[in-house]
Each structure stands twice: as C-alpha cells, then as structure tokens.
Enzyme design. Sequence first.
Site, mmCIF file in Angstrom:
data_model
loop_
_atom_site.group_PDB
_atom_site.id
_atom_site.type_symbol
_atom_site.label_atom_id
_atom_site.label_comp_id
_atom_site.label_asym_id
_atom_site.label_seq_id
_atom_site.Cartn_x
_atom_site.Cartn_y
_atom_site.Cartn_z
ATOM 1 N N TYR A 1 -1.977 1.602 0.393
ATOM 2 C CA TYR A 1 -2.520 2.948 0.605
ATOM 3 C C TYR A 1 -1.882 3.503 1.873
ATOM 4 O O TYR A 1 -1.493 2.759 2.782
ATOM 5 C CB TYR A 1 -4.046 2.899 0.724
ATOM 6 C CG TYR A 1 -4.777 2.655 -0.585
ATOM 7 C CD1 TYR A 1 -4.890 1.369 -1.118
ATOM 8 C CD2 TYR A 1 -5.343 3.703 -1.299
ATOM 9 C CE1 TYR A 1 -5.559 1.148 -2.317
ATOM 10 C CE2 TYR A 1 -6.025 3.484 -2.488
ATOM 11 C CZ TYR A 1 -6.126 2.207 -2.999
ATOM 12 O OH TYR A 1 -6.796 1.983 -4.189
ATOM 13 N N GLU A 2 -1.813 4.831 1.898
ATOM 14 C CA GLU A 2 -1.039 5.511 2.921
ATOM 15 C C GLU A 2 -1.524 5.283 4.347
ATOM 16 O O GLU A 2 -0.795 5.497 5.306
ATOM 17 C CB GLU A 2 -1.112 7.010 2.582
ATOM 18 C CG GLU A 2 -0.118 7.849 3.250
ATOM 19 C CD GLU A 2 -0.367 9.297 2.841
ATOM 20 O OE1 GLU A 2 -0.722 9.542 1.677
ATOM 21 O OE2 GLU A 2 -0.210 10.156 3.707
ATOM 22 N N SER A 3 -2.769 4.843 4.503
ATOM 23 C CA SER A 3 -3.303 4.598 5.842
ATOM 24 C C SER A 3 -2.706 3.344 6.480
ATOM 25 O O SER A 3 -3.099 2.972 7.582
ATOM 26 C CB SER A 3 -4.822 4.466 5.755
ATOM 27 O OG SER A 3 -5.180 3.633 4.662
#
Length: 251
Positions: A52-54
Amino acid sequence: MTTVTWTADEIMTVTAARSLRDRMACFVGIGLPSTAANVARRTHAPGLWMIYESGTLGAVPDHLPLSIGDGILAETADTVVSVPEVFNYWLQPGRIDVGFLGAAQIDRYANINTTVIGDYDAPKVRLPGAGGAPEIAASCREVVVIMRQSTRAFVDRVDFVTSVGHGAGPGDRERLGLTGAGPMRVITDLGVMEPHPETRELVLTGVHPGVDVAAVRAATGWDLAVSEDLALTPEPTTEELAVLRELTGSA
Ligand SMILES: CC(=O)SCCNC(=O)CCNC(=O)[C@H](O)C(C)(C)COP(=O)(O)OP(=O)(O)OC[C@H]1O[C@@H](n2cnc3c(N)ncnc32)[C@H](O)[C@@H]1OP(=O)(O)O
Ligand SMILES: O=C(O)/C=C/CC(=O)O
C-alpha cells in the site's frame, strides 16, 4: 445440489481477485482493488505481497483497511518504508508486478480519470484525485483495473487523464517513457476487457454468466469490439464468496 447465488459486484470482485497470482508483488489501490486483493490473498494466492502506498510492504490485514493510513497495514506489514522509497526504489525501477486500480471513468484506450467529471475549472463532480495512481499506472509491470460498467464510466474520451493507460494508441506509452505494460485487464460487473495487441483498444474478452454481449456494449460509450474467443467467467465458489462476504461484512 446446492445452488450458489452471487451478485454482479461479487463476481466482479472474485474475477479480479483471480487475476492475481500467488507471490506476485501487488500495489493495491484503495476501494474495490483492496477488497479483491485481500480475497486473492485469503484464497488462491496466500503469498500475494501487498504493497500500500503508505509504505507498508507485505501487509496482511485481518480486515479491509479504511485507507492507506489504516494502522492495520503498518501493524501487519513485513516492513514499513518511506513513501519516497515506495515510489523511487520499489515502483519506478519495475520491482512491482501488478498495479491494481479503480476509476470513475475509463476510455477505449484504458486511460483513467479519478480527478474530475466535466470541465476541470467548473467540475460537475470533483473526484478523489490522483494520489499515487499515475505512477502506479506508469511503472508497475502491468495494471489491472476494477470498476462497475456504465456509459457514464466507460466513455469514448475521459474528461481528464489522471493515469495514462494506452494513451491514444500504439506506441504512446513508449513515447511518454512509461516503463510498464499499462492496463492489461479491465474487470467489471459485466465482464472482462483486454487491450487489442495491435491497436491497444479495449476488447471484450469475457462475460459473466447471464450477461449478454449486447448489454455490455450498451453500457459502453464507444463501439466496443468483441473477441472471437469470448470466455465465460467461471462462477464464484462458495469459498470465494464466504471470504468476500466475511471481509465486507455481508456474510
Ligand atoms: C493507490 C490509490 O488508491 S491512489 C488513489 C487514487 N484514487 C483512486 O484510485 C480512486 C479510484 N476510485 C474512484 O475513482 C471511484 O470510482 C470513486 C471513488 C470516484 C467512486 O467510488 P464509490 O465510492 O464506489 O462510489 P460510486 O461509484 O457510487 O460514486 C459515488 C459518487 O461519485 C460520483 N461519480 C463516480 N463516478 C462517476 C462518473 N463516472 N461520472 C459522474 N459521477 C461519478 C457520483 O457523484 C457518485 O454518486 P451517484 O452514483 O449517486 O451519482
Ligand atoms: O493519496 C493517495 O495516493 C491514496 C489515498 C488513498 C487513501 O487515503 O487511502
């Protein structure tokens, strides 16, 4: 014999999940893609490496994350890296097999709009925006898109190109320096579309049980070509449905 019943949304999500293979590295978009990726990991692809982009690499959430900032991602990930590292080290050099994206609009060349409906300066609808999707669409080895099909969503030309699919046709991705193959499959509540190898235009390559080709064409804002080898989607299994319903709280 027990009859398994399912909805159009359920067969869309299960079909999208099946497009992911075990041990792939998958950059997961929030919303429908996240649901489908988590179904894949809990069924046929336990080794799916979800990013995920985080900055959460290898997350194994026990519930669907509300956003990329949901604590369950960092708590369960193999590691958490900075956002620049996700993009500059993992994504852009081609280390991620598949990007899994949603969209509000898509066009015949699989260009994606998640920015605005209508004129940019006087929008009819302001959408969530780009986030990391343009980079994901540029650099993952391939992209899978999941979205519901209607003439408002499947348009001849998107109102705004947030994430480039196949541009205006053959050679455009190369000209723009986009390293990944781009969208290779678009999965909807009606069927499956794939880019024609030469023209790069989306072609209907599969329909879900009970769906007429005419209905798919009627839900598409251009003259959708249909493959001669049109496939029929296998129905969701009871296991896939149980996993999906448990995740979405509809069990
Ligand atoms: C890695 C990342 O995730 S980066 C993040 C980048 N952002 C994204 O990827 C977002 C991708 N998802 C989308 O674009 C989605 O389609 C969304 C968020 C716009 C909408 O998704 P959902 O929450 O499932 O809502 P839904 O499809 O019901 O639409 C909600 C409203 O958005 C508007 N809308 C959505 N799509 C359209 C469209 N094609 N045309 C006009 N309005 C639209 C409408 O107001 C709609 O309400 P309505 O159906 O009552 O008219
Ligand atoms: O900012 C982004 O790219 C994605 C946002 C999605 C989210 O907040 O979960």
